[in-house]
Design a protein around this motif. Structure first.
Motif, PDB file in Angstrom:
ATOM      1  N   LEU A   1       0.826  -1.208   0.000  1.00  0.00           N
ATOM      2  CA  LEU A   1       0.000   0.000   0.000  1.00  0.00           C
ATOM      3  C   LEU A   1       0.861   1.259   0.000  1.00  0.00           C
ATOM      4  N   GLY A   2       1.969   1.213  -0.738  1.00  0.00           N
ATOM      5  CA  GLY A   2       2.836   2.373  -0.875  1.00  0.00           C
ATOM      6  C   GLY A   2       3.791   2.602   0.282  1.00  0.00           C
ATOM      7  N   ARG A   3       3.829   1.700   1.250  1.00  0.00           N
ATOM      8  CA  ARG A   3       4.723   1.846   2.397  1.00  0.00           C
ATOM      9  C   ARG A   3       5.666   0.660   2.466  1.00  0.00           C
ATOM     10  N   LEU A   4       6.892   0.934   2.843  1.00  0.00           N
ATOM     11  CA  LEU A   4       7.916  -0.100   2.933  1.00  0.00           C
ATOM     12  C   LEU A   4       7.723  -0.918   4.205  1.00  0.00           C
ATOM     13  N   ARG A   5       7.710  -2.242   4.068  1.00  0.00           N
ATOM     14  CA  ARG A   5       7.537  -3.131   5.226  1.00  0.00           C
ATOM     15  C   ARG A   5       8.539  -4.273   5.156  1.00  0.00           C
TER      16      ARG A   5
ATOM     17  N   ALA B   1       5.088  -7.522   6.251  1.00  0.00           N
ATOM     18  CA  ALA B   1       4.429  -7.673   4.951  1.00  0.00           C
ATOM     19  C   ALA B   1       3.642  -8.973   4.873  1.00  0.00           C
ATOM     20  N   SER B   2       4.045  -9.980   5.645  1.00  0.00           N
ATOM     21  CA  SER B   2       3.353 -11.272   5.579  1.00  0.00           C
ATOM     22  C   SER B   2       1.942 -11.197   6.136  1.00  0.00           C
ATOM     23  N   GLY B   3       1.606 -10.146   6.847  1.00  0.00           N
ATOM     24  CA  GLY B   3       0.254  -9.980   7.374  1.00  0.00           C
ATOM     25  C   GLY B   3      -0.736  -9.464   6.342  1.00  0.00           C
ATOM     26  N   PHE B   4      -0.268  -9.165   5.137  1.00  0.00           N
ATOM     27  CA  PHE B   4      -1.114  -8.659   4.072  1.00  0.00           C
ATOM     28  C   PHE B   4      -1.212  -9.687   2.961  1.00  0.00           C
ATOM     29  N   PRO B   5      -2.314  -9.708   2.206  1.00  0.00           N
ATOM     30  CA  PRO B   5      -2.430 -10.640   1.086  1.00  0.00           C
ATOM     31  C   PRO B   5      -1.340 -10.375   0.038  1.00  0.00           C
ATOM     32  N   ALA B   6      -0.927 -11.406  -0.654  1.00  0.00           N
ATOM     33  CA  ALA B   6       0.174 -11.312  -1.630  1.00  0.00           C
ATOM     34  C   ALA B   6      -0.130 -10.313  -2.739  1.00  0.00           C
ATOM     35  N   TRP B   7      -1.387 -10.137  -3.116  1.00  0.00           N
ATOM     36  CA  TRP B   7      -1.693  -9.207  -4.210  1.00  0.00           C
ATOM     37  C   TRP B   7      -1.430  -7.752  -3.834  1.00  0.00           C
ATOM     38  N   MET B   8      -1.258  -7.477  -2.540  1.00  0.00           N
ATOM     39  CA  MET B   8      -0.967  -6.120  -2.084  1.00  0.00           C
ATOM     40  C   MET B   8       0.527  -5.825  -2.067  1.00  0.00           C
ATOM     41  N   HIS B   9       1.367  -6.850  -2.220  1.00  0.00           N
ATOM     42  CA  HIS B   9       2.825  -6.691  -2.163  1.00  0.00           C
ATOM     43  C   HIS B   9       3.379  -6.277  -3.507  1.00  0.00           C
ATOM     44  N   ARG B  10       4.447  -5.489  -3.440  1.00  0.00           N
ATOM     45  CA  ARG B  10       5.167  -5.115  -4.648  1.00  0.00           C
ATOM     46  C   ARG B  10       6.642  -4.995  -4.283  1.00  0.00           C
ATOM     47  N   SER B  11       7.505  -5.542  -5.113  1.00  0.00           N
ATOM     48  CA  SER B  11       8.944  -5.391  -4.883  1.00  0.00           C
ATOM     49  C   SER B  11       9.343  -3.947  -5.145  1.00  0.00           C
ATOM     50  N   PHE B  12      10.414  -3.520  -4.518  1.00  0.00           N
ATOM     51  CA  PHE B  12      10.891  -2.156  -4.788  1.00  0.00           C
ATOM     52  C   PHE B  12      12.259  -2.198  -5.375  1.00  0.00           C
TER      53      PHE B  12
END
Length: 54
Positions: A34-38, A43-54
């Motif tokens: 969601l635009g924030r670095l984790r 990050a594992s607490g969020f669904p995979a579709w919300m993740h993006r590599s930076f």
């Protein structure tokens, strides 16, 4: 060395953990969620579709 002379350290938006630099953070599995670095555990607490590599 002044703090302004130091390179920015990535900081997790979830737990506040920092890493040495962005290369180390990327290698450790940090993600943008969601635009924030984790870190990987936060990050594992969020669904995979919300993740993006930076």
């Amino acid at each position: 060395m002044k703090t302004s002379d130091r390179p920015a350290q990535p900081e997790c938006a979830g737990c506040g953990m920092t890493d040495l630099n962005f290369v180390w953070a990327a290698a450790a599995g940090w993600r943008l969620v969601l635009g924030r670095l984790r870190c990987r555990p936060c990050a594992s607490g969020f669904p995979a579709w919300m993740h993006r590599s930076f």
